[in-house]
Each structure stands twice: as C-alpha cells, then as structure tokens.
Design a protein around this motif. Structure first.
Motif, PDB file in Angstrom:
ATOM      1  N   LEU A   1      37.980  48.005  40.332  1.00  0.00           N
ATOM      2  CA  LEU A   1      38.265  47.376  41.612  1.00  0.00           C
ATOM      3  C   LEU A   1      38.510  45.900  41.389  1.00  0.00           C
ATOM      4  O   LEU A   1      38.088  45.330  40.379  1.00  0.00           O
ATOM      5  N   GLY A   2      39.234  45.289  42.322  1.00  0.00           N
ATOM      6  CA  GLY A   2      39.548  43.881  42.154  1.00  0.00           C
ATOM      7  C   GLY A   2      40.290  43.333  43.347  1.00  0.00           C
ATOM      8  O   GLY A   2      40.450  43.996  44.377  1.00  0.00           O
ATOM      9  N   TYR A   3      40.789  42.107  43.195  1.00  0.00           N
ATOM     10  CA  TYR A   3      41.488  41.433  44.283  1.00  0.00           C
ATOM     11  C   TYR A   3      42.471  40.431  43.705  1.00  0.00           C
ATOM     12  O   TYR A   3      42.387  40.039  42.537  1.00  0.00           O
ATOM     13  N   MET A   4      43.420  40.018  44.538  1.00  0.00           N
ATOM     14  CA  MET A   4      44.418  39.025  44.136  1.00  0.00           C
ATOM     15  C   MET A   4      44.354  37.820  45.058  1.00  0.00           C
ATOM     16  O   MET A   4      44.195  37.955  46.269  1.00  0.00           O
TER      17      MET A   4
ATOM     18  N   SER B   1      52.128  26.802  41.675  1.00  0.00           N
ATOM     19  CA  SER B   1      51.271  27.831  42.248  1.00  0.00           C
ATOM     20  C   SER B   1      51.493  29.117  41.478  1.00  0.00           C
ATOM     21  O   SER B   1      52.576  29.363  40.958  1.00  0.00           O
ATOM     22  N   TYR B   2      50.457  29.933  41.400  1.00  0.00           N
ATOM     23  CA  TYR B   2      50.579  31.199  40.682  1.00  0.00           C
ATOM     24  C   TYR B   2      49.600  32.196  41.271  1.00  0.00           C
ATOM     25  O   TYR B   2      48.643  31.835  41.960  1.00  0.00           O
ATOM     26  N   ARG B   3      49.871  33.476  41.033  1.00  0.00           N
ATOM     27  CA  ARG B   3      49.006  34.548  41.500  1.00  0.00           C
ATOM     28  C   ARG B   3      48.009  34.922  40.400  1.00  0.00           C
ATOM     29  O   ARG B   3      48.333  34.842  39.202  1.00  0.00           O
ATOM     30  N   VAL B   4      46.833  35.356  40.822  1.00  0.00           N
ATOM     31  CA  VAL B   4      45.812  35.817  39.880  1.00  0.00           C
ATOM     32  C   VAL B   4      45.191  37.099  40.413  1.00  0.00           C
ATOM     33  O   VAL B   4      44.783  37.164  41.570  1.00  0.00           O
ATOM     34  N   ILE B   5      45.145  38.117  39.576  1.00  0.00           N
ATOM     35  CA  ILE B   5      44.369  39.322  39.871  1.00  0.00           C
ATOM     36  C   ILE B   5      43.076  39.256  39.083  1.00  0.00           C
ATOM     37  O   ILE B   5      43.089  39.080  37.862  1.00  0.00           O
ATOM     38  N   TYR B   6      41.966  39.343  39.792  1.00  0.00           N
ATOM     39  CA  TYR B   6      40.658  39.471  39.154  1.00  0.00           C
ATOM     40  C   TYR B   6      40.247  40.931  39.260  1.00  0.00           C
ATOM     41  O   TYR B   6      40.061  41.459  40.363  1.00  0.00           O
ATOM     42  N   GLY B   7      40.148  41.580  38.121  1.00  0.00           N
ATOM     43  CA  GLY B   7      39.828  43.000  38.115  1.00  0.00           C
ATOM     44  C   GLY B   7      38.570  43.290  37.322  1.00  0.00           C
ATOM     45  O   GLY B   7      38.281  42.616  36.325  1.00  0.00           O
ATOM     46  N   PHE B   8      37.829  44.278  37.776  1.00  0.00           N
ATOM     47  CA  PHE B   8      36.592  44.687  37.110  1.00  0.00           C
ATOM     48  C   PHE B   8      36.714  46.146  36.709  1.00  0.00           C
ATOM     49  O   PHE B   8      36.944  47.015  37.551  1.00  0.00           O
ATOM     50  N   SER B   9      36.588  46.407  35.417  1.00  0.00           N
ATOM     51  CA  SER B   9      36.560  47.771  34.894  1.00  0.00           C
ATOM     52  C   SER B   9      35.119  48.059  34.500  1.00  0.00           C
ATOM     53  O   SER B   9      34.535  47.355  33.657  1.00  0.00           O
ATOM     54  N   ILE B  10      34.539  49.097  35.102  1.00  0.00           N
ATOM     55  CA  ILE B  10      33.082  49.284  35.059  1.00  0.00           C
ATOM     56  C   ILE B  10      32.732  50.648  34.492  1.00  0.00           C
ATOM     57  O   ILE B  10      33.301  51.675  34.884  1.00  0.00           O
ATOM     58  N   ILE B  11      31.791  50.637  33.553  1.00  0.00           N
ATOM     59  CA  ILE B  11      31.154  51.864  33.081  1.00  0.00           C
ATOM     60  C   ILE B  11      29.651  51.657  33.187  1.00  0.00           C
ATOM     61  O   ILE B  11      29.190  50.577  33.571  1.00  0.00           O
ATOM     62  N   ASP B  12      28.871  52.660  32.875  1.00  0.00           N
ATOM     63  CA  ASP B  12      27.420  52.497  32.915  1.00  0.00           C
ATOM     64  C   ASP B  12      26.997  51.340  32.012  1.00  0.00           C
ATOM     65  O   ASP B  12      27.391  51.257  30.840  1.00  0.00           O
TER      66      ASP B  12
ATOM     67  N   SER C   1      40.035  30.322  48.725  1.00  0.00           N
ATOM     68  CA  SER C   1      41.333  30.956  48.482  1.00  0.00           C
ATOM     69  C   SER C   1      41.322  32.310  49.181  1.00  0.00           C
ATOM     70  O   SER C   1      40.381  33.080  49.037  1.00  0.00           O
ATOM     71  N   LYS C   2      42.360  32.575  49.921  1.00  0.00           N
ATOM     72  CA  LYS C   2      42.433  33.797  50.711  1.00  0.00           C
ATOM     73  C   LYS C   2      42.710  35.004  49.816  1.00  0.00           C
ATOM     74  O   LYS C   2      43.516  34.943  48.891  1.00  0.00           O
ATOM     75  N   THR C   3      42.013  36.094  50.100  1.00  0.00           N
ATOM     76  CA  THR C   3      42.298  37.351  49.403  1.00  0.00           C
ATOM     77  C   THR C   3      43.623  37.906  49.901  1.00  0.00           C
ATOM     78  O   THR C   3      43.785  38.201  51.082  1.00  0.00           O
ATOM     79  N   LEU C   4      44.593  38.044  48.997  1.00  0.00           N
ATOM     80  CA  LEU C   4      45.922  38.525  49.355  1.00  0.00           C
ATOM     81  C   LEU C   4      46.016  40.042  49.318  1.00  0.00           C
ATOM     82  O   LEU C   4      46.708  40.651  50.133  1.00  0.00           O
ATOM     83  N   MET C   5      45.329  40.643  48.340  1.00  0.00           N
ATOM     84  CA  MET C   5      45.326  42.099  48.198  1.00  0.00           C
ATOM     85  C   MET C   5      44.018  42.512  47.550  1.00  0.00           C
ATOM     86  O   MET C   5      43.395  41.727  46.824  1.00  0.00           O
ATOM     87  N   THR C   6      43.585  43.731  47.825  1.00  0.00           N
ATOM     88  CA  THR C   6      42.458  44.318  47.106  1.00  0.00           C
ATOM     89  C   THR C   6      42.938  45.602  46.433  1.00  0.00           C
ATOM     90  O   THR C   6      43.925  46.214  46.851  1.00  0.00           O
ATOM     91  N   PHE C   7      42.232  46.003  45.375  1.00  0.00           N
ATOM     92  CA  PHE C   7      42.651  47.146  44.573  1.00  0.00           C
ATOM     93  C   PHE C   7      41.457  48.032  44.246  1.00  0.00           C
ATOM     94  O   PHE C   7      40.336  47.544  44.090  1.00  0.00           O
ATOM     95  N   ASP C   8      41.725  49.312  44.127  1.00  0.00           N
ATOM     96  CA  ASP C   8      40.738  50.268  43.623  1.00  0.00           C
ATOM     97  C   ASP C   8      41.495  51.346  42.851  1.00  0.00           C
ATOM     98  O   ASP C   8      42.188  52.175  43.442  1.00  0.00           O
ATOM     99  N   PHE C   9      41.405  51.277  41.536  1.00  0.00           N
ATOM    100  CA  PHE C   9      42.068  52.228  40.662  1.00  0.00           C
ATOM    101  C   PHE C   9      41.039  53.038  39.866  1.00  0.00           C
ATOM    102  O   PHE C   9      41.234  53.338  38.696  1.00  0.00           O
TER     103      PHE C   9
END
Length: 259
Positions: A203-206, A215-226, A187-195
């Motif tokens: 950070l994540g991608y859609m 068909s539907y869109r999905v954002i996979y996002g990672f919220s990271i702490i230590d 599946s092609k990465t449509l967008m990447t994110f860094d918030f």
C-alpha cells in the motif's frame, strides 16, 4: 527577479555558472566547425566526471565517429555557447534521446534509439527481496544506508527494516492508518494504492514535492511481510511516467516468487 531576467543573465555570463553535470562527449564538427548539434543522447556514465551526454551534428559518418580523435570532452558551457537550445535538455535523465531536423526547428524526443545498456536486470536486495529494473539506472548506497537507483530524472530509493513480533496484517493496519491520517497541509495526497497479494501487502500514496528548481511526483510505497517492511520512494518528473513508477514498485518482490 523574473524568470526571463535570470535567463538573460545566464546568457550574459556565457553559461559559466551552469551546474556541474560532468563533461559532454561531443563531435568535433560542433566545436571546430561550429555546426550546431542535431542529435544527442545520454547513456550511463563511464566515470564520475562523465555526464553521459553524447552530442552530434547528424552529418558524421560511421568512419568519422569510429575515430576517437574526432570526439572531444567539453564543459557544458563550451557547447552551450555554440547552441543554447540544448540547455534544458542537459537536465534530462539517462536514457534520454533528442533530435532535430533543422537548426531552426524544435528538439523532439526519440523513442526508437537503442542504447547498449537499455535492458532489464534483476538485483538481489536482501535474502528476502529482489528488484527488476532497467540497467540504465545507476545504483549507489547512500550515507543513510538507503539504496538509490537513479537516471537523474527518475529515482528509486529503498529502505528495509524489521518489525519484530508483528504480523503482516498488523503492520499493514498501522501503515494504512498513517496514510489516512497524514497531514494534508504539508503535501496533499494525490492518489492512494493497494496492490496487495497473498504473499506481500503493498500500500502507498502519491504526493507532489517541490525544490528550488522544479516540481516532481513521489510515490511512497510499503511492501510488507511478517516482521519486515520495505519502503520505496519513487521520484519522477514527468506525469506520463506514473505507469513506470507503479510497475517498478511491483517489480520489487520476494526471492521465493521467482519462477
């Protein structure tokens, strides 16, 4: 078999094979008087057997709708035989509101109808994490132990795990590398994110995913702490819900950031 042939077959079968979405609460004007619906909305279910759909002709007065004997619970096939035009609308999610002015006109989406459960709530996910989300979303824990919020056409899946001994910066670097190197043939990465901010690296991608029906869109996002990662997968049917998806991800936050 063509799409139009499938539609024709469904008419011939009188909608008896319509998916089991639950019962519809419908004005008896629709069933007893065979008046086609002109107003319908979907609220949170009162039970697992309830679809959440409330369907009216638009001719009911307040006194009529206040009398429970004037409202019945029906299978979708019963109402679809009266008005097949609502077929696609029945797949819309909780919070959906539709109206039409005449039997011959098209349904249009209503944005100013107030539902009882339409307000923001804050849920504590763990000792570290909170989420702000609309109360229309139904919440359940999956067999995988993932937490799922869903309206049917929009969903938020959350999983949290520990990365012992790893700093926020180290985990971020690993996830960023995974995103850059992910297999584009699947599946092609449509967008990447860094918030990212000072407290949480985000950070994540859609991508676009498909099943047998849509068909539907999905954002996979990672919220990271230590030493910890919160992964969110946000599913939405309508491309116009992109801003909602991003805001929902940002609304997952640390407990100690609450004012």
């Amino acid at each position: 078999m063509s799409f139009f042939k499938k539609k024709e077959d469904k008419r011939e079968n009188n909608f008896e094979n319509f998916p089991p979405i639950g019962g519809l609460m419908v004005s008896k004007m629709v069933v007893d008087e065979q008046i086609k619906p002109r107003f319908m909305y979907r609220e949170k279910r009162m039970s697992p057997e309830d679809s959440g759909w409330r369907i009216f002709t638009g001719f009911e007065g307040e006194e009529y709708t206040d009398d429970p004997s004037n409202i019945g619970i029906y299978n979708p096939s019963t109402i679809l035989k009266i008005d097949p035009s609502i077929e696609d609308l029945l797949f819309k999610g909780i919070g959906s509101v539709y109206e039409k002015t005449e039997d011959s006109t098209e349904w249009y989406k209503v944005s100013d109808f107030e539902m009882e459960d339409d307000y923001m709530v804050t849920h504590k996910l763990t000792e570290n994490w909170l989420i702000d989300i609309n109360n229309l979303f139904e919440r359940r824990v999956e067999e995988s132990r993932d937490l799922l919020y869903t309206t049917g056409d929009k969903s938020v899946r959350i999983a949290i795990w520990n990365e012992e001994g790893k700093s926020k910066e180290a985990i971020y670097a690993e996830r960023n590398q995974d995103i850059e190197n992910r297999n584009q043939t699947v599946s092609k990465t449509l967008m990447t994110f860094d918030f990212s901010d000072a407290e949480v690296a985000r950070l994540g991608y859609m991508i676009q995913e498909d099943d047998n029906d849509k068909s539907y869109r999905v954002i996979y996002g990672f919220s990271i702490i230590d030493r910890q990662v919160l992964e969110v997968a946000i599913y939405f049917d309508d491309e116009e819900d992109l801003d909602w998806a991003i805001e929902t991800w940002k609304n997952i936050r640390l407990v100690d950031t609450v004012a």
